[in-house]
Design an enzyme around this catalytic site. Structure first.
Site, PDB file in Angstrom:
ATOM      1  N   ARG A   8     -10.457  -0.554  15.101  1.00  0.00           N
ATOM      2  CA  ARG A   8     -10.141   0.247  13.924  1.00  0.00           C
ATOM      3  C   ARG A   8     -10.985  -0.205  12.742  1.00  0.00           C
ATOM      4  O   ARG A   8     -11.840   0.519  12.264  1.00  0.00           O
ATOM      5  CB  ARG A   8      -8.648   0.176  13.605  1.00  0.00           C
ATOM      6  CG  ARG A   8      -8.221   1.132  12.497  1.00  0.00           C
ATOM      7  CD  ARG A   8      -6.728   1.063  12.217  1.00  0.00           C
ATOM      8  NE  ARG A   8      -6.331  -0.212  11.609  1.00  0.00           N
ATOM      9  CZ  ARG A   8      -5.139  -0.426  11.059  1.00  0.00           C
ATOM     10  NH1 ARG A   8      -4.218   0.530  11.067  1.00  0.00           N
ATOM     11  NH2 ARG A   8      -4.839  -1.596  10.523  1.00  0.00           N
ATOM     12  N   TYR A  65      15.449  30.211   9.005  1.00  0.00           N
ATOM     13  CA  TYR A  65      14.261  30.922   9.467  1.00  0.00           C
ATOM     14  C   TYR A  65      14.261  31.074  10.981  1.00  0.00           C
ATOM     15  O   TYR A  65      14.529  30.120  11.717  1.00  0.00           O
ATOM     16  CB  TYR A  65      12.997  30.182   9.039  1.00  0.00           C
ATOM     17  CG  TYR A  65      12.640  30.372   7.587  1.00  0.00           C
ATOM     18  CD1 TYR A  65      12.345  31.634   7.080  1.00  0.00           C
ATOM     19  CD2 TYR A  65      12.588  29.282   6.729  1.00  0.00           C
ATOM     20  CE1 TYR A  65      12.005  31.803   5.747  1.00  0.00           C
ATOM     21  CE2 TYR A  65      12.247  29.440   5.392  1.00  0.00           C
ATOM     22  CZ  TYR A  65      11.958  30.714   4.911  1.00  0.00           C
ATOM     23  OH  TYR A  65      11.625  30.878   3.588  1.00  0.00           O
ATOM     24  N   LYS A 109       0.847  -1.199   0.000  1.00  0.00           N
ATOM     25  CA  LYS A 109       0.000   0.000   0.000  1.00  0.00           C
ATOM     26  C   LYS A 109       0.885   1.252   0.000  1.00  0.00           C
ATOM     27  O   LYS A 109       2.093   1.177   0.223  1.00  0.00           O
ATOM     28  CB  LYS A 109      -0.917  -0.005   1.224  1.00  0.00           C
ATOM     29  CG  LYS A 109      -0.184   0.007   2.557  1.00  0.00           C
ATOM     30  CD  LYS A 109      -1.152  -0.119   3.722  1.00  0.00           C
ATOM     31  CE  LYS A 109      -0.387  -0.113   5.051  1.00  0.00           C
ATOM     32  NZ  LYS A 109      -1.296  -0.197   6.211  1.00  0.00           N
ATOM     33  N   MET A 155      11.498  24.314   3.464  1.00  0.00           N
ATOM     34  CA  MET A 155      10.753  23.513   2.500  1.00  0.00           C
ATOM     35  C   MET A 155      11.665  22.815   1.507  1.00  0.00           C
ATOM     36  O   MET A 155      11.460  21.645   1.175  1.00  0.00           O
ATOM     37  CB  MET A 155       9.749  24.389   1.749  1.00  0.00           C
ATOM     38  CG  MET A 155       8.904  23.610   0.746  1.00  0.00           C
ATOM     39  SD  MET A 155       7.727  24.629  -0.170  1.00  0.00           S
ATOM     40  CE  MET A 155       6.571  25.042   1.131  1.00  0.00           C
TER      41      MET A 155
END
Length: 381
Positions: A141, A262, A42, A310
């Site tokens: 679940r 940053y 998956k 990023m």
């Protein structure tokens, strides 16, 4: 594979060792024998590329594959063709029943509403439809309550309408072998399984494969272990499957008192040589590694300075000789010096999340039998 295939140079490269993937499958298959061993592919084979990973597993003998969603099943079917069974773990979405049946996919029926929709299609078509049935044994679940599953076992029309290929449950604590919940879930599952004596059973996920043979059932379905991640506290002898390197964009020396990144969260206390690397959270490198994680070069740890951005991050290269690293060189983020588990630990997450987040901006190099197939960054896999 064609190792001469020209591709543009990339800013980062992800190497996937298909020989290691196949070796891990062999090891897991031996561990669960005489049970069969399937493969969970998956999320695009945990982010690595199902179009390459699944055929490699098929060549190694895997014939039972598990995905989470219908769209993944169609991609997998294109990759491996006929000859294998494809289970959809989340079941079939409302309205997709006919498509699922047409493609011969095997939905894992998790609720009575899914069961009823599948039965309704079987009645419309006038034939039994194959499927799997999941039992909730304590994870809360997915899966039918045990009482509901037992009621279906006594429903003669259910047996005429649904050809059960597999009965399964999912272990909540398999990565913690000493947890009593494991044996409690197994006992609950066995009680339901006794009502379906002729249906193959599946309990073991990656962690369950490492438990005793009582958990192996008829079909194991390892996932993350295939990709080289130990699913529990013990060393399972699995081979690493991936490596990740990224390029140095720029090198500079900063003076004491200079901030980096940053928010200027790192301020140099003395002169430092720093390198900006073309890897960031858009490439799947977690922002939580800001000021915590590291890159490596020639066995030397290069701490991340300040925030992961990023598209880039900055590392301290002061420990390297000046000639050891230049702009355009690659530094290691996953490889011999730093494993997926190491990165996950430093990021405060799990290896699954790192794997499935790596994204599409890396040049991907699939290696099998000494031959490499390269896909450019952003190229469909």
């Amino acid at each position: 594979m064609n190792e001469q295939r020209p591709v543009p140079a990339g800013s980062s490269r992800l190497t996937i060792d298909l020989d290691a993937l196949r070796a891990n499958y062999r090891s897991l298959a031996v561990r669960v024998a005489p049970a069969r061993c399937g493969a969970v592919v998956k999320a695009n084979a945990y982010g690595l590329g199902v179009a390459q990973a699944a055929p490699a597993l098929y060549r190694e003998g895997c014939r039972s594959f598990f995905v989470a969603q219908f769209c993944e099943a169609t991609a997998l079917a294109r990759a491996i063709g006929a000859g294998a069974e494809i289970f959809i773990l989340n079941g079939v979405d409302p309205g997709n029943e006919a498509f699922c049946a047409e493609q011969n996919f095997l939905p894992v029926l998790n609720s009575l509403s899914q069961v009823e929709r599948w039965r309704a299609l079987a009645r419309t078509l006038g034939r039994a439809l194959p499927a799997a049935l999941q039992i909730d044994t304590g994870m809360s679940r997915l899966g039918l309550p045990q009482s509901a599953a037992m009621a279906l076992a006594g429903d003669a029309s259910f047996a005429r309408e649904v050809e059960l290929r597999l009965l399964l449950t999912h272990l909540a604590c398999a990565d913690e072998p000493e947890r009593p919940e494991n044996s409690a879930q197994l006992a609950a599952f066995n009680a339901v399984g006794a009502c379906f004596p002729s249906v193959p059973k599946s309990v073991a996920n990656s962690g369950g494969v490492m438990l005793s043979s009582d958990y192996h059932g008829d079909l194991a379905r390892p996932g993350v272990a295939l990709y080289g991640v130990d699913p529990g506290p013990a060393d399972a002898g699995l081979r690493p499957v991936i490596g990740l390197g990224a390029r140095v964009i720029q090198i500079r020396t900063i003076a004491a008192g200079t901030g980096v990144g940053y928010g200027l969260k790192h301020v140099a206390t003395a002169a430092q040589r720093v390198a900006t690397i073309s890897l960031g959270y858009a490439d799947g490198w977690p922002r939580s590694l800001s000021g915590v994680g590291a890159a490596w070069h020639r066995g030397v740890r290069l701490p991340i300075l300040g925030r992961v951005s990023m598209d880039s991050l900055t590392v301290d290269i002061s420990a390297l000789p000046e000639a050891a690293l230049a702009e355009g060189d690659f530094v290691e983020f996953l490889g011999p010096s730093q494993s997926l588990s190491d990165v996950a630990r430093d990021a405060g997450t799990i290896a699954y999340e790192i794997l499935t987040s790596l994204g599409t901006r890396h040049t991907r190099i699939f290696v099998e039998n000494g031959v490499a197939q390269t896909f450019a960054a952003g190229e469909p896999l």
